[in-house]
Scaffold this active site. Structure first.
Site, PDB file in Angstrom:
ATOM      1  N   ASP A 161      16.099 -17.668  18.449  1.00 56.87           N
ATOM      2  CA  ASP A 161      15.223 -17.562  17.292  1.00 56.87           C
ATOM      3  C   ASP A 161      13.768 -17.549  17.737  1.00 56.87           C
ATOM      4  O   ASP A 161      13.388 -18.250  18.678  1.00 56.87           O
ATOM      5  CB  ASP A 161      15.456 -18.725  16.323  1.00 56.87           C
ATOM      6  CG  ASP A 161      15.201 -20.090  16.955  1.00 56.87           C
ATOM      7  OD1 ASP A 161      14.181 -20.724  16.637  1.00 56.87           O
ATOM      8  OD2 ASP A 161      16.017 -20.521  17.796  1.00 56.87           O
ATOM      9  N   SER A 162      12.962 -16.727  17.075  1.00 55.80           N
ATOM     10  CA  SER A 162      11.519 -16.651  17.324  1.00 55.80           C
ATOM     11  C   SER A 162      11.241 -16.337  18.794  1.00 55.80           C
ATOM     12  O   SER A 162      11.644 -15.286  19.287  1.00 55.80           O
ATOM     13  CB  SER A 162      10.863 -17.967  16.882  1.00 55.80           C
ATOM     14  OG  SER A 162       9.462 -17.839  16.814  1.00 55.80           O
ATOM     15  N   ALA A 163      10.587 -17.242  19.529  1.00 57.91           N
ATOM     16  CA  ALA A 163      10.370 -17.017  20.958  1.00 57.91           C
ATOM     17  C   ALA A 163      11.697 -16.881  21.685  1.00 57.91           C
ATOM     18  O   ALA A 163      11.817 -16.120  22.659  1.00 57.91           O
ATOM     19  CB  ALA A 163       9.570 -18.172  21.547  1.00 57.91           C
ATOM     20  N   GLY A 165      14.238 -15.418  20.479  1.00 57.82           N
ATOM     21  CA  GLY A 165      14.670 -14.045  20.251  1.00 57.82           C
ATOM     22  C   GLY A 165      14.104 -13.116  21.311  1.00 57.82           C
ATOM     23  O   GLY A 165      14.793 -12.216  21.811  1.00 57.82           O
ATOM     24  N   ILE A 189      16.958 -14.297  15.381  1.00 60.03           N
ATOM     25  CA  ILE A 189      16.360 -14.718  14.119  1.00 60.03           C
ATOM     26  C   ILE A 189      14.839 -14.668  14.271  1.00 60.03           C
ATOM     27  O   ILE A 189      14.297 -15.257  15.207  1.00 60.03           O
ATOM     28  CB  ILE A 189      16.785 -16.154  13.755  1.00 60.03           C
ATOM     29  CG1 ILE A 189      18.310 -16.258  13.619  1.00 60.03           C
ATOM     30  CG2 ILE A 189      16.090 -16.619  12.473  1.00 60.03           C
ATOM     31  CD1 ILE A 189      18.822 -17.693  13.655  1.00 60.03           C
TER      32      ILE A 189
END
Length: 319
Positions: A161-163, A165, A189
């Site tokens: 998720d985020s970083a 990802g 995500i």
């Protein structure tokens, strides 16, 4: 049969909980990020976030086992009765600076349950003490650990998720280059995929995002330049496995998700893009209170089960 191309789905239903979470994020988290952008040189207690999260109890039906991986540690997370025929290599978010095993344990447990899989959650080395390449090396160490335990590449999905990802894409690209293997899929995500802030700063969400002010992005970009962060969107994506992306239609990183989806499509790679109206950045992390977060994790679980082959898996009970 796994089809190619871009499949786009918009989720418009919004719960009362998501409205409350969005307002809380706007007045607390966003102002905290704004303060950081003004004085990023201060000794911000990034590590305290994960330490504080350690105080939150987790479901007793989840087996959590700590594992040493070369230069970092990881947790093997498996809910009671979960299959050993598939695994998820998970990379947590936190802007490459913060969060860790504790903040993402609940999310990893939910993924284990919904995907009917083992989850290996990596506590990778972070900025500014370490290089971006160190985080990718740690993720590769986790991938190799799963291979040594008997998993075939087509039984493994890399997620984040985020970083995280960003790291998921970079890890798969690195694994294909150095290990000559391709996992079954990538599930992300709210992924950060483009180190160039220009498109994000010009987007309508630069002012409407409930978590990140647009001004903080320029400060964050300076750290990425020092870390020599490459952009997954600029890589050769043609050899990537199927991808699923979940993102809020109102967050700052929406352009990153959309551009990545478009480039995957142009490269002939299947991409399922889920757009969630009215949610905060990385909303499945709040799945304990957000029904939309729980739904998104169910979709990710379905994707993981679809792209992993139903092979006889290893017995990790003795790992």
């Amino acid at each position: 049969m796994i089809t190619r191309g871009l499949r786009r789905r918009v989720h418009r239903r919004r719960s009362a909980q998501s409205v409350a979470v969005s307002l809380t994020s706007r007045f607390f988290v966003k102002n905290l990020v704004r303060a950081w952008a003004v004085r990023p040189d201060l000794a911000w207690p990034f590590a305290s976030v994960d330490r504080f999260a350690a105080l939150v109890p987790y479901d007793g039906t989840v087996e959590v086992r700590r594992i040493r991986l070369g230069r970092c540690v990881a947790e093997r997370i498996q809910t009671t009765g979960a299959s050993t025929q598939r695994a998820i290599l998970y990379l947590h978010g936190g802007a490459f600076f913060t969060c860790g095993l504790n903040t993402h344990r609940s999310l990893a447990a939910r993924l284990s349950r919904e995907a009917n899989a083992c989850v290996l959650n990596i506590d990778y080395r972070m900025l500014p003490s370490h290089r971006m390449s160190d985080a990718i090396d740690d993720a590769l160490s986790g991938f190799r650990w799963l291979l040594r335990r008997g998993y075939e590449p087509e039984q493994i999905v890399v997620a984040g998720d985020s970083a995280g990802g960003y790291l998921a894409f970079m890890t798969v690209l690195a694994a294909q280059h150095s290990e000559k293997v391709r996992p079954a899929g990538i599930a992300v995500i709210s992924p950060f995929t483009d180190a160039n802030p220009a498109t994000k700063l010009c987007h309508r969400n630069a002012s409407r995002c409930a978590m990140f002010p647009g001004g903080a992005l320029s400060v964050f970009t300076r750290y990425l330049l020092r870390a020599r962060a490459a952009s997954p969107v600029d890589a050769d994506l043609s050899s990537l496995p199927p991808v699923t992306i979940h993102v809020s239609s109102d967050e700052l990183l929406l352009p990153d998700a959309e551009i990545m989806a478009q480039r995957l499509d142009a490269a002939g790679v299947r991409c399922d893009l889920h757009l969630w109206d009215g949610q905060i950045h990385d909303f499945p992390l709040a799945a304990d209170v957000l029904p939309e977060g729980r739904r998104a994790i169910r979709y990710i679980g379905e994707f993981v089960k679809e792209v992993t082959e139903d092979l006889s898996g290893p017995d990790l009970t003795a790992a």
